[in-house]
Motif scaffolding. Structure first.
Motif, PDB file in Angstrom:
ATOM      1  N   TYR A 214       0.897   1.975   8.402  1.00  0.00           N
ATOM      2  CA  TYR A 214       1.104   3.316   7.981  1.00  0.00           C
ATOM      3  C   TYR A 214       2.146   4.042   8.728  1.00  0.00           C
ATOM      4  O   TYR A 214       1.911   4.125   9.835  1.00  0.00           O
ATOM      5  CB  TYR A 214      -0.360   4.076   7.744  1.00  0.00           C
ATOM      6  N   THR A 215       3.327   4.552   8.102  1.00  0.00           N
ATOM      7  CA  THR A 215       4.321   5.239   8.762  1.00  0.00           C
ATOM      8  C   THR A 215       4.623   6.591   8.238  1.00  0.00           C
ATOM      9  O   THR A 215       4.476   6.567   6.944  1.00  0.00           O
ATOM     10  CB  THR A 215       5.379   4.490   8.911  1.00  0.00           C
ATOM     11  N   HIS A 216       4.836   7.506   8.940  1.00  0.00           N
ATOM     12  CA  HIS A 216       5.469   8.581   8.460  1.00  0.00           C
ATOM     13  C   HIS A 216       7.050   8.682   8.740  1.00  0.00           C
ATOM     14  O   HIS A 216       7.832   9.673   8.242  1.00  0.00           O
ATOM     15  CB  HIS A 216       5.076  10.105   9.273  1.00  0.00           C
ATOM     16  N   ARG A 217       7.570   7.454   9.024  1.00  0.00           N
ATOM     17  CA  ARG A 217       9.115   7.400   9.092  1.00  0.00           C
ATOM     18  C   ARG A 217       9.791   6.563   8.083  1.00  0.00           C
ATOM     19  O   ARG A 217       8.893   6.175   7.255  1.00  0.00           O
ATOM     20  CB  ARG A 217       9.383   6.893  10.197  1.00  0.00           C
ATOM     21  N   ASP A 218      10.941   6.308   7.802  1.00  0.00           N
ATOM     22  CA  ASP A 218      11.587   5.650   6.763  1.00  0.00           C
ATOM     23  C   ASP A 218      10.969   4.055   7.263  1.00  0.00           C
ATOM     24  O   ASP A 218      11.385   3.475   8.204  1.00  0.00           O
ATOM     25  CB  ASP A 218      13.170   5.602   7.102  1.00  0.00           C
ATOM     26  N   PRO A 219      10.442   3.579   6.206  1.00  0.00           N
ATOM     27  CA  PRO A 219       9.860   2.282   6.288  1.00  0.00           C
ATOM     28  C   PRO A 219      10.882   1.107   6.583  1.00  0.00           C
ATOM     29  O   PRO A 219      10.552   0.081   7.331  1.00  0.00           O
ATOM     30  CB  PRO A 219       9.027   1.956   5.042  1.00  0.00           C
ATOM     31  N   ALA A 220      12.097   1.305   6.104  1.00  0.00           N
ATOM     32  CA  ALA A 220      13.384   0.519   6.304  1.00  0.00           C
ATOM     33  C   ALA A 220      13.682   0.404   7.762  1.00  0.00           C
ATOM     34  O   ALA A 220      13.769  -0.603   8.281  1.00  0.00           O
ATOM     35  CB  ALA A 220      14.388   0.671   5.317  1.00  0.00           C
ATOM     36  N   LYS A 221      13.570   1.470   8.482  1.00  0.00           N
ATOM     37  CA  LYS A 221      14.119   1.330   9.751  1.00  0.00           C
ATOM     38  C   LYS A 221      12.832   1.168  10.648  1.00  0.00           C
ATOM     39  O   LYS A 221      13.154   0.640  11.699  1.00  0.00           O
ATOM     40  CB  LYS A 221      14.328   3.199  10.221  1.00  0.00           C
ATOM     41  N   VAL A 222      11.651   0.979  10.254  1.00  0.00           N
ATOM     42  CA  VAL A 222      10.287   0.774  11.124  1.00  0.00           C
ATOM     43  C   VAL A 222      10.261  -0.876  10.889  1.00  0.00           C
ATOM     44  O   VAL A 222      10.054  -1.548  11.955  1.00  0.00           O
ATOM     45  CB  VAL A 222       9.134   1.372  10.509  1.00  0.00           C
ATOM     46  N   THR A 223      10.738  -1.520   9.835  1.00  0.00           N
ATOM     47  CA  THR A 223      10.711  -2.854   9.490  1.00  0.00           C
ATOM     48  C   THR A 223      12.021  -3.598  10.136  1.00  0.00           C
ATOM     49  O   THR A 223      11.818  -4.806  10.303  1.00  0.00           O
ATOM     50  CB  THR A 223      10.361  -3.302   8.168  1.00  0.00           C
ATOM     51  N   ALA A 224      13.009  -3.140  10.048  1.00  0.00           N
ATOM     52  CA  ALA A 224      14.131  -3.662  10.591  1.00  0.00           C
ATOM     53  C   ALA A 224      14.040  -4.300  11.910  1.00  0.00           C
ATOM     54  O   ALA A 224      14.434  -5.555  12.099  1.00  0.00           O
ATOM     55  CB  ALA A 224      15.300  -2.662  10.456  1.00  0.00           C
ATOM     56  N   PRO A 225      13.536  -4.108  13.024  1.00  0.00           N
ATOM     57  CA  PRO A 225      13.221  -4.632  14.227  1.00  0.00           C
ATOM     58  C   PRO A 225      12.460  -5.775  14.080  1.00  0.00           C
ATOM     59  O   PRO A 225      12.182  -6.625  15.180  1.00  0.00           O
ATOM     60  CB  PRO A 225      12.795  -3.516  15.005  1.00  0.00           C
ATOM     61  N   TRP A 226      11.542  -5.983  13.229  1.00  0.00           N
ATOM     62  CA  TRP A 226      10.874  -7.102  13.075  1.00  0.00           C
ATOM     63  C   TRP A 226      11.600  -8.394  12.815  1.00  0.00           C
ATOM     64  O   TRP A 226      10.982  -9.564  12.762  1.00  0.00           O
ATOM     65  CB  TRP A 226       9.657  -6.840  12.262  1.00  0.00           C
ATOM     66  N   ALA A 227      12.592  -8.111  11.947  1.00  0.00           N
ATOM     67  CA  ALA A 227      13.487  -9.203  11.401  1.00  0.00           C
ATOM     68  C   ALA A 227      13.641 -10.388  12.163  1.00  0.00           C
ATOM     69  O   ALA A 227      14.172 -10.078  13.433  1.00  0.00           O
ATOM     70  CB  ALA A 227      14.838  -8.872  10.695  1.00  0.00           C
TER      71      ALA A 227
END
Length: 179
Positions: A105-118
Motif C-alpha cells: 500500500y503506497t501513498h506515493r505514485d505507484p509507477a515510481k514505487v514499482t520502477a526500482p523492482w524491474a
C-alpha cells in the motif's frame, strides 16, 4: 514500541462490502519519530483494508523481520505480508517466500514505487499487488488526523469512503500488479 513514539488510538467501524468483512474495533498505533503522517495514515488504511483474523502491526519501520502489517494463522505462520510506502525488492522477495500473499500500500505514485523492482529477483512477483489512492486523498486524511480518532471505513465496488473525525473523504482503491 520505540522510544519517543507517539501513540495514536483509532476507534474503527469497518464495512468492507467487497470482501464481506464487517467489524468494530479499537486500534492503537505507535508512530515512530521518523515515520511521516502520510505513512502512518497509509498503514492504518492497509490494516483496515487487509483486516482479517490474526492481523497485527509489525514491529516497526526499522524491523527487517516483519512488514508494516502482518497476518498470522493460529499456528503463528505468516499468511499475509503487507508493506507500506516504497519497500525495496529484497524485502518483497523475503516476504513473498514467507507468506501466501504479499501486498504493498503506497501513498506515493505507484509507477515510481514499482520502477526500482524491474529486473530484480522477487519470489512470486506476479502475485504481488500494489494498492494506491487518488492523488491528495492521504494528504487530506493527514490534515484530519488526531491522537484519538474516530474512523469509519466503507469499501464498495473498489470505492473507499473514509470518515475521519466527522469528515468524509473518498477515493478509488487502485490496484496494479507489481511488475
Amino acid at each position: 514500541m520505540a522510544i519517543g513514539s507517539t501513540i495514536y488510538t483509532f476507534t474503527v467501524q469497518l464495512a468492507d462490502m467487497d470482501r464481506g468483512v464487517y467489524d468494530d474495533f479499537t486500534l492503537r498505533a505507535a508512530r515512530h519519530p521518523s515515520e511521516t503522517d502520510a505513512y502512518m495514515v497509509t498503514r492504518l488504511l492497509a490494516y483496515c483494508l487487509e483486516y482479517a483474523e490474526g492481523i497485527a502491526f509489525g514491529e516497526g519501520i526499522s524491523s527487517t523481520e516483519e512488514p508494516a502489517v502482518v497476518v498470522r494463522d493460529l499456528t503463528g505462520s505468516i499468511t499475509a505480508w503487507v508493506e507500506v510506502g516504497a519497500p525495496d525488492a529484497e524485502r518483497l522477495h523475503h516476504g513473498s517466500r514467507l507468506a501466501d500473499r504479499v501486498a504493498v500500500y503506497t501513498h506515493r505514485d505507484p509507477a515510481k514505487v514499482t520502477a526500482p523492482w524491474a529486473g530484480k529477483r522477487i519470489h512470486n512477483v506476479d502475485a504481488i499487488e500494489v494498492f494506491s489512492f487518488d492523488p491528495g486523498f492521504v494528504d487530506d486524511a493527514v490534515r484530519l488526523l488526531e491522537r484519538r480518532s474516530t474512523v469509519t471505513l466503507t469499501v464498495t465496488e473498489g470505492q473507499l469512503y473514509l470518515g475521519l473525525n466527522g469528515t468524509t473523504l473518498s477515493s478509488v482503491v487502485h490496484a496494479r500488479p507489481a511488475v
